[in-house]
Design a protein around this motif. Sequence first.
Motif, PDB file in Angstrom:
ATOM      1  N   ARG A   7       0.829  -1.206   0.000  1.00 60.64           N
ATOM      2  CA  ARG A   7       0.000   0.000   0.000  1.00 60.64           C
ATOM      3  C   ARG A   7       0.868   1.263   0.000  1.00 60.64           C
ATOM      4  O   ARG A   7       0.567   2.228  -0.707  1.00 60.64           O
ATOM      5  CB  ARG A   7      -0.923  -0.011   1.224  1.00 60.64           C
ATOM      6  CG  ARG A   7      -2.129   0.859   1.063  1.00 60.64           C
ATOM      7  CD  ARG A   7      -3.108   0.633   2.178  1.00 60.64           C
ATOM      8  NE  ARG A   7      -3.173   1.859   2.948  1.00 60.64           N
ATOM      9  CZ  ARG A   7      -3.393   1.939   4.240  1.00 60.64           C
ATOM     10  NH1 ARG A   7      -3.586   0.859   4.945  1.00 60.64           N
ATOM     11  NH2 ARG A   7      -3.427   3.094   4.839  1.00 60.64           N
ATOM     12  N   VAL A   8       1.955   1.241   0.760  1.00 56.08           N
ATOM     13  CA  VAL A   8       2.877   2.380   0.770  1.00 56.08           C
ATOM     14  C   VAL A   8       3.495   2.559  -0.613  1.00 56.08           C
ATOM     15  O   VAL A   8       3.639   3.678  -1.103  1.00 56.08           O
ATOM     16  CB  VAL A   8       3.973   2.181   1.839  1.00 56.08           C
ATOM     17  CG1 VAL A   8       5.096   3.192   1.667  1.00 56.08           C
ATOM     18  CG2 VAL A   8       3.391   2.272   3.244  1.00 56.08           C
ATOM     19  N   ASN A   9       3.853   1.456  -1.255  1.00 53.47           N
ATOM     20  CA  ASN A   9       4.530   1.522  -2.549  1.00 53.47           C
ATOM     21  C   ASN A   9       3.636   1.997  -3.693  1.00 53.47           C
ATOM     22  O   ASN A   9       4.133   2.552  -4.667  1.00 53.47           O
ATOM     23  CB  ASN A   9       5.134   0.168  -2.904  1.00 53.47           C
ATOM     24  CG  ASN A   9       6.331  -0.157  -2.040  1.00 53.47           C
ATOM     25  OD1 ASN A   9       7.006   0.722  -1.537  1.00 53.47           O
ATOM     26  ND2 ASN A   9       6.590  -1.437  -1.856  1.00 53.47           N
ATOM     27  N   GLY A  13       0.966  10.966  -2.009  1.00 53.96           N
ATOM     28  CA  GLY A  13       0.357  12.071  -1.277  1.00 53.96           C
ATOM     29  C   GLY A  13      -0.135  11.698   0.101  1.00 53.96           C
ATOM     30  O   GLY A  13       0.511  10.955   0.834  1.00 53.96           O
ATOM     31  N   SER A  14      -1.307  12.221   0.453  1.00 50.08           N
ATOM     32  CA  SER A  14      -1.848  11.988   1.793  1.00 50.08           C
ATOM     33  C   SER A  14      -2.222  10.523   2.017  1.00 50.08           C
ATOM     34  O   SER A  14      -2.171  10.040   3.146  1.00 50.08           O
ATOM     35  CB  SER A  14      -3.057  12.886   2.049  1.00 50.08           C
ATOM     36  OG  SER A  14      -4.085  12.624   1.110  1.00 50.08           O
ATOM     37  N   ALA A  19      -0.784   5.490   4.831  1.00 50.23           N
ATOM     38  CA  ALA A  19      -0.285   4.115   4.747  1.00 50.23           C
ATOM     39  C   ALA A  19       0.992   3.955   5.550  1.00 50.23           C
ATOM     40  O   ALA A  19       1.187   2.945   6.241  1.00 50.23           O
ATOM     41  CB  ALA A  19      -0.060   3.731   3.286  1.00 50.23           C
ATOM     42  N   VAL A  20       1.885   4.946   5.489  1.00 46.06           N
ATOM     43  CA  VAL A  20       3.124   4.900   6.276  1.00 46.06           C
ATOM     44  C   VAL A  20       2.797   4.923   7.769  1.00 46.06           C
ATOM     45  O   VAL A  20       3.400   4.184   8.557  1.00 46.06           O
ATOM     46  CB  VAL A  20       4.067   6.060   5.885  1.00 46.06           C
ATOM     47  CG1 VAL A  20       5.226   6.175   6.863  1.00 46.06           C
ATOM     48  CG2 VAL A  20       4.594   5.867   4.473  1.00 46.06           C
ATOM     49  N   ALA A  21       1.845   5.754   8.162  1.00 45.70           N
ATOM     50  CA  ALA A  21       1.446   5.815   9.574  1.00 45.70           C
ATOM     51  C   ALA A  21       0.886   4.472  10.034  1.00 45.70           C
ATOM     52  O   ALA A  21       1.205   4.006  11.135  1.00 45.70           O
ATOM     53  CB  ALA A  21       0.418   6.924   9.781  1.00 45.70           C
ATOM     54  N   ASP A  22       0.071   3.828   9.199  1.00 48.34           N
ATOM     55  CA  ASP A  22      -0.465   2.504   9.538  1.00 48.34           C
ATOM     56  C   ASP A  22       0.655   1.478   9.657  1.00 48.34           C
ATOM     57  O   ASP A  22       0.665   0.648  10.574  1.00 48.34           O
ATOM     58  CB  ASP A  22      -1.472   2.037   8.478  1.00 48.34           C
ATOM     59  CG  ASP A  22      -2.746   2.853   8.492  1.00 48.34           C
ATOM     60  OD1 ASP A  22      -2.986   3.577   9.485  1.00 48.34           O
ATOM     61  OD2 ASP A  22      -3.493   2.770   7.495  1.00 48.34           O
TER      62      ASP A  22
END
Length: 63
Positions: A7-9, A13-14, A19-22
């Motif tokens: 998902r990060v890849n 944007g937001s 996704a990074v926070a998750d």
Amino acid sequence: MTKLIERVNITTGSERDAAVADLNAFFERDLPLVPTTNIVVVSASRVPAEVFNIAPTMYFDFH
């Protein structure tokens, strides 16, 4: 975790920030190690490692 990394890849944007926070929250819950620094240092040298190296402690190591 693989799905979170995917998902990060694929997001930007937001959506990527979320996704990074998750991913970070998931990693913190399952933390296999204790982070000792938030700084990453990458270095490269044409001098052979047998002659000059940067130790994990960030000291220059001359042989």
